[in-house]
Design an enzyme around this catalytic site. Structure first.
Site, PDB file in Angstrom:
ATOM      1  N   GLU A   1       0.847  -1.198   0.000  1.00 12.62           N
ATOM      2  CA  GLU A   1       0.000   0.000   0.000  1.00 12.62           C
ATOM      3  C   GLU A   1       0.881   1.246   0.000  1.00 12.62           C
ATOM      4  O   GLU A   1       1.576   1.514   0.977  1.00 12.62           O
ATOM      5  CB  GLU A   1      -0.908   0.007   1.235  1.00 12.62           C
ATOM      6  CG  GLU A   1      -1.760   1.265   1.366  1.00 12.62           C
ATOM      7  CD  GLU A   1      -2.472   1.361   2.708  1.00 12.62           C
ATOM      8  OE1 GLU A   1      -2.784   2.503   3.110  1.00 12.62           O
ATOM      9  OE2 GLU A   1      -2.712   0.314   3.337  1.00 12.62           O
TER      10      GLU A   1
ATOM     11  N   ARG B   1       0.385  10.411   0.548  1.00  9.06           N
ATOM     12  CA  ARG B   1       0.800  11.448   1.494  1.00  9.06           C
ATOM     13  C   ARG B   1       1.968  12.266   0.983  1.00  9.06           C
ATOM     14  O   ARG B   1       2.414  13.198   1.661  1.00  9.06           O
ATOM     15  CB  ARG B   1       1.175  10.803   2.840  1.00  9.06           C
ATOM     16  CG  ARG B   1       0.033  10.013   3.470  1.00  9.06           C
ATOM     17  CD  ARG B   1       0.443   9.375   4.780  1.00  9.06           C
ATOM     18  NE  ARG B   1      -0.523   8.359   5.191  1.00  9.06           N
ATOM     19  CZ  ARG B   1      -0.377   7.591   6.260  1.00  9.06           C
ATOM     20  NH1 ARG B   1       0.690   7.718   7.024  1.00  9.06           N
ATOM     21  NH2 ARG B   1      -1.289   6.673   6.555  1.00  9.06           N
TER      22      ARG B   1
ATOM     23  N   LYS C   1     -10.951  -2.019   6.696  1.00  8.65           N
ATOM     24  CA  LYS C   1      -9.769  -1.617   7.448  1.00  8.65           C
ATOM     25  C   LYS C   1     -10.225  -1.101   8.814  1.00  8.65           C
ATOM     26  O   LYS C   1     -11.145  -0.289   8.890  1.00  8.65           O
ATOM     27  CB  LYS C   1      -9.044  -0.508   6.686  1.00  8.65           C
ATOM     28  CG  LYS C   1      -7.894   0.157   7.426  1.00  8.65           C
ATOM     29  CD  LYS C   1      -7.302   1.262   6.562  1.00  8.65           C
ATOM     30  CE  LYS C   1      -6.183   2.018   7.261  1.00  8.65           C
ATOM     31  NZ  LYS C   1      -5.546   3.017   6.374  1.00  8.65           N
TER      32      LYS C   1
END
Length: 214
Positions: free
Chosen positions: A47, A51, A135
């Protein structure tokens, strides 16, 4: 693509290894050797979080050049993020939470979404929309393994990838739960190893993670 098909894809991805590394990458040049090190260590699902400015190019490079890697995108907050990640070659998407606009975009996208939830009400709302795989974020601050264990009986249909505050030492506590398929963790790709191009070190961390069990 139907919701059921996307759920099957997410499940297959989450079952590849005990840990999905959560990667914050600043330098695109590090993406391919990092991903190769993770795959060599037995961690194929990666993943890459949105950011940094390098994230989408990193996803594109990994998708194009790293055999065996299943690259996904994290920190997906909007329809724009989802579309950009799909165009870059991401195979799955992960969000810290959900919004009506993001869920609507996910319905229209072929990119499978692993949505974030932190409360029983959020889990139930996502389950109503067909999300059996979610998640749990932020895992440790939100209640940790004890909360997930408490959800297992009333919400047995839902399986989780807890992420947030989990380490190599604490991961087995989560992995032993019947409703946890894998955990997400940032410890596999620490900033210092990425900066110093320590691919052997990252491969070793991946080997330790791939050997985890509940």
């Amino acid at each position: 693509m139907s919701m059921e098909h996307k759920q099957r894809q997410i499940e297959a991805t989450l079952r590849l290894a005990p840990v999905v590394p959560v990667v914050v990458i600043d330098d695109v040049k590090a993406a391919v050797p990092m991903a190769r090190a993770l795959v060599a260590g037995g961690i194929p699902a990666i993943e890459v979080t949105l950011r940094t400015a390098a994230a989408l190019e990193a996803i594109r490079a990994i998708a194009a050049e790293v055999e065996g890697a299943i690259v996904g995108v994290g920190t997906v907050l909007s329809a724009k993020d989802l579309h950009a990640a799909e165009q870059a070659g991401a195979r799955f998407a992960v969000s810290p939470g959900v919004s009506p606009h993001l869920l609507a975009a996910a319905d229209d996208s072929n990119l499978p979404l692993l949505p974030g939830a932190a409360t029983a009400s959020e889990v139930m709302a996502l389950l109503e929309r067909g999300y059996r795989f979610q998640k749990f974020f932020p895992a440790v601050p939100a209640g940790g393994a004890k909360l997930l264990s408490a959800w297992a009986s009333p919400l047995p249909q839902v399986h989780f990838c807890p992420t947030g505050g989990i380490s190599l030492i604490s991961a087995p506590e989560f992995l032993m739960l019947p409703n946890v398929l894998c955990v997400g963790g940032s410890w596999l790709t620490p900033a210092d190893k990425l900066k110093n191009a320590d691919w052997e070190g990252i491969e070793q961390l991946a080997r330790e993670a791939s050997a985890l069990c509940g």
